[in-house]
Design an enzyme around this catalytic site. Sequence first.
Site, mmCIF file in Angstrom:
data_model
loop_
_atom_site.group_PDB
_atom_site.id
_atom_site.type_symbol
_atom_site.label_atom_id
_atom_site.label_comp_id
_atom_site.label_asym_id
_atom_site.label_seq_id
_atom_site.Cartn_x
_atom_site.Cartn_y
_atom_site.Cartn_z
ATOM 1 N N TYR A 140 36.830 40.926 -0.826
ATOM 2 C CA TYR A 140 37.357 42.198 -0.325
ATOM 3 C C TYR A 140 38.417 42.034 0.763
ATOM 4 O O TYR A 140 39.423 42.759 0.748
ATOM 5 C CB TYR A 140 36.204 43.093 0.146
ATOM 6 C CG TYR A 140 35.513 43.777 -1.003
ATOM 7 C CD1 TYR A 140 35.972 44.994 -1.493
ATOM 8 C CD2 TYR A 140 34.420 43.187 -1.639
ATOM 9 C CE1 TYR A 140 35.351 45.618 -2.566
ATOM 10 C CE2 TYR A 140 33.793 43.799 -2.716
ATOM 11 C CZ TYR A 140 34.273 45.013 -3.178
ATOM 12 O OH TYR A 140 33.669 45.622 -4.246
ATOM 13 N N HIS A 165 31.868 45.245 -11.128
ATOM 14 C CA HIS A 165 32.198 44.146 -10.223
ATOM 15 C C HIS A 165 31.148 43.035 -10.271
ATOM 16 O O HIS A 165 31.484 41.846 -10.305
ATOM 17 C CB HIS A 165 32.328 44.666 -8.794
ATOM 18 C CG HIS A 165 33.614 45.363 -8.519
ATOM 19 N ND1 HIS A 165 33.947 45.862 -7.277
ATOM 20 C CD2 HIS A 165 34.676 45.644 -9.322
ATOM 21 C CE1 HIS A 165 35.142 46.418 -7.328
ATOM 22 N NE2 HIS A 165 35.595 46.304 -8.554
ATOM 23 N N PRO A 198 26.266 49.765 -27.727
ATOM 24 C CA PRO A 198 25.203 50.109 -26.769
ATOM 25 C C PRO A 198 24.234 51.142 -27.339
ATOM 26 O O PRO A 198 23.051 51.161 -26.963
ATOM 27 C CB PRO A 198 25.969 50.659 -25.564
ATOM 28 C CG PRO A 198 27.257 51.157 -26.125
ATOM 29 C CD PRO A 198 27.586 50.216 -27.248
ATOM 30 N N GLU A 231 26.792 46.424 -4.374
ATOM 31 C CA GLU A 231 26.829 45.213 -5.188
ATOM 32 C C GLU A 231 25.788 44.193 -4.743
ATOM 33 O O GLU A 231 25.167 43.529 -5.579
ATOM 34 C CB GLU A 231 28.248 44.624 -5.161
ATOM 35 C CG GLU A 231 29.238 45.492 -5.932
ATOM 36 C CD GLU A 231 30.686 45.296 -5.534
ATOM 37 O OE1 GLU A 231 30.999 44.276 -4.879
ATOM 38 O OE2 GLU A 231 31.507 46.160 -5.878
ATOM 39 N N VAL A 291 32.141 54.036 -20.274
ATOM 40 C CA VAL A 291 33.550 53.869 -19.919
ATOM 41 C C VAL A 291 33.896 52.407 -20.088
ATOM 42 O O VAL A 291 33.257 51.539 -19.489
ATOM 43 C CB VAL A 291 33.837 54.329 -18.475
ATOM 44 C CG1 VAL A 291 35.310 54.131 -18.146
ATOM 45 C CG2 VAL A 291 33.458 55.795 -18.315
#
Length: 407
Positions: A95, A85, A282, A138, A398
Site C-alpha cells: 500500500y 486482493h 460458480p 484483508e 463481478v
Amino acid sequence: MLDASTRQQVKATAPILKQHGVLLTSHFYQRMFQHNPELKNIFNQGHQHAGQQQQALAMAVAAYAEHIDAPEVLLPVLERVAHKHTSLGIRAEHYPIVGKHLLASIREVLGEEAAPDSLLDAWGAAYQQLAELLINLENSLYQRAATQAGGWSGWRPFRVVNKQVESAEITSFYLQPADGGALPDFQPGQYVSVQRYIPEWGLCQPRQYSLSDAPGKGWLRISVKREEAQGDAPAGKVSGQLHAALAEGDILQVSPPFGDFVLHQDRATPVVLISAGVGQTPLLSMLRHLLESGSQRPIRYLHAARHGQVHAMKQEVGQLAAQHPVLASTVFYECPQDTDQLGQDYQRAGRIDAEAIREHALLADADYYLCGPQAFMQQQRSQLRASGVAATRIHMEVFGSNAMASD
C-alpha cells in the site's frame, strides 16, 4: 476520521476524476511499473493491455472521493475488493508503494496549479484511511484462510489429477494438494487464483477462476474458458497456456479460496441460478452443493450458450436434473446449429428475455444468482427488478478488475 477541510478538498476532485480518471490511472500504472517492476507479477497484465485495470481504478478513486464523508457506504464494495486482493497476494507492504505513485501521478497529470501541496496532503490522508480499511479487511481474510482446517497462506502447489474437455472453449482441471494435505471447506461460489509463468512477458501471472464443483471433496475443480483474440483484445495468455500446456501430473500454484459471491446457506428460500457461457462455473458449485447436501429448496437453472459446441457441462447438468425432482433446468441457445436438437440439447432458441424470466424463473421469495458477462447480468437484473423481484434477492458475481462495480 478525516477533518472537514480534508474531506471537502478530496470530494471537490470527484468531477475531475470522472473526467480525467483514466488518464490519471494510466499514468499511475506506467509510473509504478517503471519504478517497481516486481509488481507486474501481481497485477493482471492482460487487463493492463486492454485498459480494464485503468478504467476500474479510475471508477474506484472517483467513487471514494464522492463518498469521502461516509466511506462506510462503500464497505460492501471494499469487502469485495479485499477478497480480490487476498486472492492475488496483495499485502500491507504494497500500500505505501501504491500511495506514493498515486500521489505523484495526481501532481504530474493535473499539474502544480490544479494539484497544490494542500490537495496532495488531503489525498495522502484520504488514501491512508482507505489503505487502513482494506488492510484490516484483508488481514482478517488472510488469517481465516490460513488457520481453518486444510487452509494455507500464499501459493500452494497443486497437482493436476484430471483434465477434462467440457466444450470447444472450456476445459476443467481437477486439482489436489501436491503435499498430500487436506483441503478447506470453501463456500459455494468462491474462486481461487492460479499462477503461471508467461515466457513472452518474463512474468508470473495470476488469474482468478471460480470453483465449479461442490466443497467437501478430495479436489478443487476449475473450469477455464480459452480466451481467443477479439478485435483489439489479444488472446488470453494464461487461459491459452492452461489449455495447451497444462497436463495431468503437472503442478499449478494455487491460492486459498476467496470471494463474497456465495450461496446463502442459512435460508430455505427457492434458488434461481441464471448464467451465460463460462459464468455457470460458480453456479455449478452452488447447484451441486445444494443437491449433494440433500436440500429440498426448489431450484431453477437457466443457462445461455451460443450453440451446442460451446455448451459446457451439458451432460452433467442434465443428469442432475434427471436425478433430482427439485431441479428444473432450461437451456437457451442463441444461435442453434444444425446438429443441435431442440428438446434434447436445448429448450429454447434465443436469449434469456423477459418472457423467459416470467415463464421459468419467477418463484415466490426466491434468491437469484447471476453470473456471466457484465451486460448479461445487468440485463437479467433489470428484467428481474421489472418483474417485481427485490434488489436484496438478486446476487451478482463481478469478474476481473471491475471489483468496484456495485449490484
